[in-house]
Enzyme design. Structure first.
Site, PDB file in Angstrom:
ATOM      1  N   CYS A 267       0.840  -1.200   0.000  1.00 25.85           N
ATOM      2  CA  CYS A 267       0.000   0.000   0.000  1.00 25.85           C
ATOM      3  C   CYS A 267       0.881   1.259   0.000  1.00 25.85           C
ATOM      4  O   CYS A 267       1.520   1.558  -0.989  1.00 25.85           O
ATOM      5  CB  CYS A 267      -0.982  -0.048   1.166  1.00 25.85           C
ATOM      6  SG  CYS A 267      -2.377   1.089   0.993  1.00 25.85           S
TER       7      CYS A 267
ATOM      8  N   HIS B 201      -3.465  -5.681   1.021  1.00 23.23           N
ATOM      9  CA  HIS B 201      -2.770  -5.900   2.288  1.00 23.23           C
ATOM     10  C   HIS B 201      -2.684  -7.388   2.635  1.00 23.23           C
ATOM     11  O   HIS B 201      -3.598  -7.924   3.275  1.00 23.23           O
ATOM     12  CB  HIS B 201      -3.513  -5.180   3.415  1.00 23.23           C
ATOM     13  CG  HIS B 201      -3.350  -3.699   3.413  1.00 23.23           C
ATOM     14  ND1 HIS B 201      -2.391  -3.054   4.160  1.00 23.23           N
ATOM     15  CD2 HIS B 201      -4.024  -2.730   2.751  1.00 23.23           C
ATOM     16  CE1 HIS B 201      -2.484  -1.743   3.965  1.00 23.23           C
ATOM     17  NE2 HIS B 201      -3.470  -1.522   3.108  1.00 23.23           N
TER      18      HIS B 201
ATOM     19  N   GLU C 158      -0.956  -8.785   4.917  1.00 19.22           N
ATOM     20  CA  GLU C 158      -0.891  -8.973   6.374  1.00 19.22           C
ATOM     21  C   GLU C 158      -2.288  -9.009   6.994  1.00 19.22           C
ATOM     22  O   GLU C 158      -2.464  -9.518   8.104  1.00 19.22           O
ATOM     23  CB  GLU C 158      -0.027  -7.881   7.022  1.00 19.22           C
ATOM     24  CG  GLU C 158      -0.682  -6.537   7.230  1.00 19.22           C
ATOM     25  CD  GLU C 158      -0.793  -5.679   5.974  1.00 19.22           C
ATOM     26  OE1 GLU C 158      -1.245  -4.523   6.093  1.00 19.22           O
ATOM     27  OE2 GLU C 158      -0.421  -6.150   4.879  1.00 19.22           O
TER      28      GLU C 158
END
Length: 227
Positions: free
Chosen positions: A86, A203, A205
């Site tokens: 990002c 994302h 994660e």
């Protein structure tokens, strides 16, 4: 393999990324801060999401002019692995480590939702645990995620296999209507020509445990760790 998670003023996904590396992957990881100049003890540097320096001027512009950014640039020039997620992706384009730029979303709104990504190249260090055509479910959260690169550069990237992910539907079809931000050619993630620097707007994660709704993001980390 030792990881560094970069922290700039305004980073807000640093702890999420640190948690995945330390607690799920069980790898050695440390935070490094924006004034750091030496990354020699690390094998992988991760630039997490957030709003570095409040996105003033444009996302990533100020972060790319810090001592840490110069250290990241030098680190990448040595062939070591760099991942930008990002805002981290935005910083890497500002540094010139990745081609193209990230522009405001076509609808000029912040977009936060789950998307599907199709694997375009399974031969990279970041996708080798995947197959071409695999579909991953990973969330996005950005205002400036519209990837742009001139047509001639896009053609070269295609030839070099630099496009790793495209936005698609659940069946893996790349369509304009599933493009969440207006990115050229539905591009969601790219790498440099050398294959050691990777950036993506989604994302991974946030897709690391079933309780979050998906663990598909782990495949990127597992791919890198299989080196």
């Amino acid at each position: 393999m030792k990881f560094a998670v970069c922290v700039f003023p305004g980073s807000n996904c640093d702890y999420d990324t640190y948690y995945v590396i330390r607690d799920i992957l069980e790898k050695d990881v440390e935070f490094v801060y924006w004034e750091e100049k030496n990354l020699s003890k690390y094998d992988v540097v991760v630039l997490p999401g957030g709003f570095s320096f409040g996105d003033y001027l444009r996302p990533g512009a100020l972060a790319a002019r810090t001592p840490l950014a110069q250290a990241i640039y030098d680190f990448a020039q040595k062939g070591k692995y760099v991942i930008g997620i990002c805002n981290g992706f935005q910083i890497l384009t500002e540094l010139g480590l990745l081609p193209g730029a990230l522009l405001p979303n076509l609808n000029m709104r912040f977009v936060c939702k789950w998307v599907n990504l199709r694997v375009e190249n399974e031969r990279s260090a970041f996708t080798r645990k995947l197959e071409k055509g695999d579909v991953l479910r990973i969330p996005i959260a950005h205002h400036d995620g519209r990837y742009y690169v001139p047509e001639e550069e896009l053609r070269k990237m295609e030839e070099n296999g630099q496009i790793l992910f495209r936005y698609c539907d659940e069946q893996g079809e790349v369509k304009e209507e599933v493009n969440p931000n207006g990115s050229v050619s539905n591009i969601a993630g790219v790498m440099n020509k050398e294959g050691n620097v990777f950036g993506m707007m989604p994302h991974p994660e946030r897709a690391s445990e079933d309780i979050l709704g998906s663990h598909d993001g782990l495949m990127l980390w597992y791919s890198l760790l299989s080196d």
